[in-house]
Design an enzyme around this catalytic site. Structure first.
Site, PDB file in Angstrom:
ATOM      1  N   HIS A 292      15.077   7.119  -0.141  1.00  0.00           N
ATOM      2  CA  HIS A 292      14.733   6.890   1.263  1.00  0.00           C
ATOM      3  C   HIS A 292      15.327   5.598   1.811  1.00  0.00           C
ATOM      4  CE1 HIS A 292      11.149   9.787   0.530  1.00  0.00           C
ATOM      5  NE2 HIS A 292      12.305  10.409   0.576  1.00  0.00           N
TER       6      HIS A 292
ATOM      7  N   ASP B 144      11.172  -0.620  -1.327  1.00  0.00           N
ATOM      8  CA  ASP B 144      10.928  -2.055  -1.543  1.00  0.00           C
ATOM      9  C   ASP B 144      11.924  -2.724  -2.498  1.00  0.00           C
ATOM     10  OD1 ASP B 144       9.914  -1.421  -4.209  1.00  0.00           O
ATOM     11  OD2 ASP B 144       8.038  -0.855  -3.260  1.00  0.00           O
TER      12      ASP B 144
ATOM     13  N   ASN C 292      10.744   4.780  -3.068  1.00  0.00           N
ATOM     14  CA  ASN C 292      10.345   3.478  -2.533  1.00  0.00           C
ATOM     15  C   ASN C 292      11.519   2.728  -1.923  1.00  0.00           C
ATOM     16  OD1 ASN C 292       7.893   4.160  -3.489  1.00  0.00           O
ATOM     17  ND2 ASN C 292       7.901   2.747  -5.216  1.00  0.00           N
TER      18      ASN C 292
ATOM     19  N   PRO D  23       0.822  -1.222   0.000  1.00  0.00           N
ATOM     20  CA  PRO D  23       0.000   0.000   0.000  1.00  0.00           C
ATOM     21  C   PRO D  23       0.853   1.269   0.000  1.00  0.00           C
ATOM     22  CG  PRO D  23      -0.126  -1.125   2.140  1.00  0.00           C
ATOM     23  CD  PRO D  23       0.675  -2.004   1.235  1.00  0.00           C
ATOM     24  N   ASP D  24       0.347   2.351  -0.608  1.00  0.00           N
ATOM     25  CA  ASP D  24       1.058   3.641  -0.510  1.00  0.00           C
ATOM     26  C   ASP D  24       0.762   4.240   0.871  1.00  0.00           C
ATOM     27  OD1 ASP D  24      -1.491   4.661  -0.742  1.00  0.00           O
ATOM     28  OD2 ASP D  24      -1.181   5.650  -2.661  1.00  0.00           O
ATOM     29  N   PHE D  25       1.223   5.469   1.120  1.00  0.00           N
ATOM     30  CA  PHE D  25       0.982   6.079   2.432  1.00  0.00           C
ATOM     31  C   PHE D  25      -0.390   6.723   2.511  1.00  0.00           C
ATOM     32  CE2 PHE D  25       5.479   7.187   4.240  1.00  0.00           C
ATOM     33  CZ  PHE D  25       5.678   5.839   4.476  1.00  0.00           C
ATOM     34  N   ARG D  26      -0.703   7.473   1.433  1.00  0.00           N
ATOM     35  CA  ARG D  26      -1.772   8.458   1.614  1.00  0.00           C
ATOM     36  C   ARG D  26      -3.110   8.143   0.969  1.00  0.00           C
ATOM     37  NH1 ARG D  26       3.071  10.622   1.491  1.00  0.00           N
ATOM     38  NH2 ARG D  26       3.662  11.984   3.225  1.00  0.00           N
TER      39      ARG D  26
HETATM   40  P1  CNA Z   1       2.210   8.814  -1.629  1.00  0.00           P
HETATM   41  O1  CNA Z   1       2.257  10.170  -1.030  1.00  0.00           O
HETATM   42  O2  CNA Z   1       1.479   7.752  -0.895  1.00  0.00           O
HETATM   43  O3  CNA Z   1       1.586   9.002  -3.097  1.00  0.00           O
HETATM   44  C1  CNA Z   1       1.289   7.930  -3.938  1.00  0.00           C
HETATM   45  C2  CNA Z   1       0.712   8.485  -5.229  1.00  0.00           C
HETATM   46  O4  CNA Z   1       0.421   7.407  -6.091  1.00  0.00           O
HETATM   47  C3  CNA Z   1      -0.596   9.268  -5.028  1.00  0.00           C
HETATM   48  O5  CNA Z   1      -0.541  10.449  -5.802  1.00  0.00           O
HETATM   49  C4  CNA Z   1      -1.676   8.310  -5.537  1.00  0.00           C
HETATM   50  O6  CNA Z   1      -2.795   8.969  -6.106  1.00  0.00           O
HETATM   51  C5  CNA Z   1      -0.894   7.561  -6.605  1.00  0.00           C
HETATM   52  N1  CNA Z   1      -1.449   6.238  -6.853  1.00  0.00           N
HETATM   53  C6  CNA Z   1      -1.606   5.220  -5.969  1.00  0.00           C
HETATM   54  N2  CNA Z   1      -2.149   4.152  -6.570  1.00  0.00           N
HETATM   55  C7  CNA Z   1      -2.339   4.487  -7.870  1.00  0.00           C
HETATM   56  C8  CNA Z   1      -2.872   3.816  -8.998  1.00  0.00           C
HETATM   57  N3  CNA Z   1      -3.294   2.550  -8.926  1.00  0.00           N
HETATM   58  N4  CNA Z   1      -2.931   4.471 -10.177  1.00  0.00           N
HETATM   59  C9  CNA Z   1      -2.490   5.747 -10.280  1.00  0.00           C
HETATM   60  N5  CNA Z   1      -1.975   6.444  -9.246  1.00  0.00           N
HETATM   61  C10 CNA Z   1      -1.903   5.827  -8.051  1.00  0.00           C
HETATM   62  O7  CNA Z   1       3.661   8.257  -1.909  1.00  0.00           O
HETATM   63  P2  CNA Z   1       4.988   9.038  -2.316  1.00  0.00           P
HETATM   64  O8  CNA Z   1       5.928   8.006  -2.793  1.00  0.00           O
HETATM   65  O9  CNA Z   1       4.717  10.211  -3.156  1.00  0.00           O
HETATM   66  O10 CNA Z   1       5.423   9.583  -0.886  1.00  0.00           O
HETATM   67  C11 CNA Z   1       6.644   9.399  -0.419  1.00  0.00           C
HETATM   68  C12 CNA Z   1       6.766   8.379   0.732  1.00  0.00           C
HETATM   69  C13 CNA Z   1       6.015   7.090   0.530  1.00  0.00           C
HETATM   70  C14 CNA Z   1       8.174   7.957   0.841  1.00  0.00           C
HETATM   71  O11 CNA Z   1       8.669   8.318   2.081  1.00  0.00           O
HETATM   72  C15 CNA Z   1       8.229   6.424   0.649  1.00  0.00           C
HETATM   73  O12 CNA Z   1       9.285   5.866   1.353  1.00  0.00           O
HETATM   74  C16 CNA Z   1       6.918   6.021   1.149  1.00  0.00           C
HETATM   75  N6  CNA Z   1       6.376   4.678   0.842  1.00  0.00           N
HETATM   76  C17 CNA Z   1       7.055   3.760   0.106  1.00  0.00           C
HETATM   77  C18 CNA Z   1       6.507   2.519  -0.133  1.00  0.00           C
HETATM   78  C19 CNA Z   1       7.276   1.500  -0.943  1.00  0.00           C
HETATM   79  O13 CNA Z   1       8.486   1.376  -0.813  1.00  0.00           O
HETATM   80  N7  CNA Z   1       6.588   0.781  -1.802  1.00  0.00           N
HETATM   81  C20 CNA Z   1       5.241   2.208   0.348  1.00  0.00           C
HETATM   82  C21 CNA Z   1       4.567   3.184   1.108  1.00  0.00           C
HETATM   83  C22 CNA Z   1       5.138   4.402   1.338  1.00  0.00           C
END
Ligand code: CNA
Length: 319
Positions: A166, A149, A147, A72-75
């Site tokens: 990060h 991961d 990311n 999952p993403d953060f927000r």
């Molecule tokens: P965020 O702020 O959570 O933004 C994610 C973006 O992706 C948003 O604009 C969403 O609308 C968009 N999004 C999500 N799913 C979809 C989809 N299916 N189709 C189109 N758009 C989509 O994450 P950011 O990376 O911008 O923020 C930075 C943080 C998140 C960093 O500190 C990371 O380390 C951290 N993070 C990383 C992971 C990972 O490693 N996979 C997971 C969760 C958080």
């Protein structure tokens, strides 16, 4: 007078006919030329990749590219990590990435790490395979990601093409004496969910993978690679809300002449600029459409199969 007048009119008519004929011939000659007065659009983007006009493509990515990979993403409301952390018994969601909290209770970070690294249903997404495809075409400058991961590597990208702003799970150190520790042992501890303590008996600090926690500095590699951003001739931003600094600042440092494509649910690049293309909606669907329009579905599927087979052979080796 009458005769001269008629002759002049006849000659004028003749000239006009010849001019029309000439124009028609010229039009036929120009048929294979095309003029685009738009500086950048979807067609130019696709043609530019196909013809390898772009030779140094830079990706700036975030959590959104790993959502369909099972992380999952953060927000994102409801499905985002912050709204799912209730089961971890944290005082507040961000505590999971805070050094002060980790010192007292490292368990939630270990649990999350196990899920991220060893979750059975986690595999690279369409975006990770697309990045590998661009690399295979020999036109990738680099990937800068927020990311942690490392799924780009699982998709087959060489590590030197990836900058993880990060941090990552490829090395670890003691948070008290800062001594580097054994990453294999760290991985075993994550797998068994036992806490890895500093091997220096006098220290007894906790060992943490080199993931950047809140208020920690970013890796040197990030600042070094940030200078390289200006060398890109096309920038593709995928799956990031572009709110976390200093990463979000990278997009601002891209020269006005360099085209930027944002592929994200919403347009996260707020600056108005020419040479800009926004592909909204679902990321996987957009990327799949790009691959199809590039006539590269076959190469894409080959990359996907290779990566998935490699993963399953890794799993069967471990079991
Ligand atoms: P965020 O702020 O959570 O933004 C994610 C973006 O992706 C948003 O604009 C969403 O609308 C968009 N999004 C999500 N799913 C979809 C989809 N299916 N189709 C189109 N758009 C989509 O994450 P950011 O990376 O911008 O923020 C930075 C943080 C998140 C960093 O500190 C990371 O380390 C951290 N993070 C990383 C992971 C990972 O490693 N996979 C997971 C969760 C958080």
């Amino acid at each position: 007078m009458g005769l001269i007048h008629s002759l002049t009119n006849y000659l004028k008519g003749k000239k006009q006919e010849e001019t029309e004929e000439n124009k028609e011939n010229l039009d036929k000659d120009f048929q294979d030329l095309s003029i685009s007065d738009e500086k950048f659009n979807y067609k130019i983007f696709i043609e530019g990749i196909k013809s390898k006009k772009y030779k140094k493509i830079l990706f700036l990515t975030g959590a959104g590219i790993s959502v369909s990979a099972g992380i999952p993403d953060f927000r994102s409301p409801g499905s985002g990590l912050y709204s799912k952390l209730k089961e971890y018994n944290l005082p507040y969601p961000e505590a999971i990435f805070e050094l002060g909290y980790f010192r007292v209770n490292p368990k939630p970070f270990y649990t999350l790490s196990k899920e991220l690294l060893m979750g059975k249903n986690i595999h690279p997404s369409t975006s990770h395979f697309f990045i590998k495809m661009i690399y295979d075409l020999g036109i990738l400058h680099s990937v800068m990601t927020q990311n942690i991961d490392g799924l780009e590597l699982e998709a087959g990208l060489p590590v030197e093409k990836l900058c993880q702003a990060h941090g990552h799970y490829r090395s670890c150190h003691c948070i008290s004496c800062h001594k580097k520790h054994d990453i294999k042992k760290m991985m075993e501890c994550i797998e068994k969910q036992t806490i890895y303590e500093c091997e220096n008996a006098e220290c007894q600090g906790l060992i943490k993978p080199d993931i950047v926690f809140f208020h920690e500095g970013l890796p040197k590699d990030f600042f070094f690679k940030s200078l390289e951003v200006r060398k890109a001739d096309l920038v593709i931003i995928m799956g990031t809300s572009l709110v976390v600094m200093p990463f979000a600042g990278l997009a601002k440092s891209i020269s006005k002449e360099v085209p930027i494509v944002v592929i994200n649910r919403e347009n996260s690049l707020k600056d108005k600029r020419e040479n800009f293309l926004f592909l909204g909606g679902d990321l996987d669907k957009n990327v799949k459409k790009i691959v199809k329009d590039l006539d590269m579905l076959e190469s894409y599927e080959k990359i996907q199969d290779e990566s998935l087979n490699k993963k399953s052979s890794l799993i069967s080796k471990q079991e």
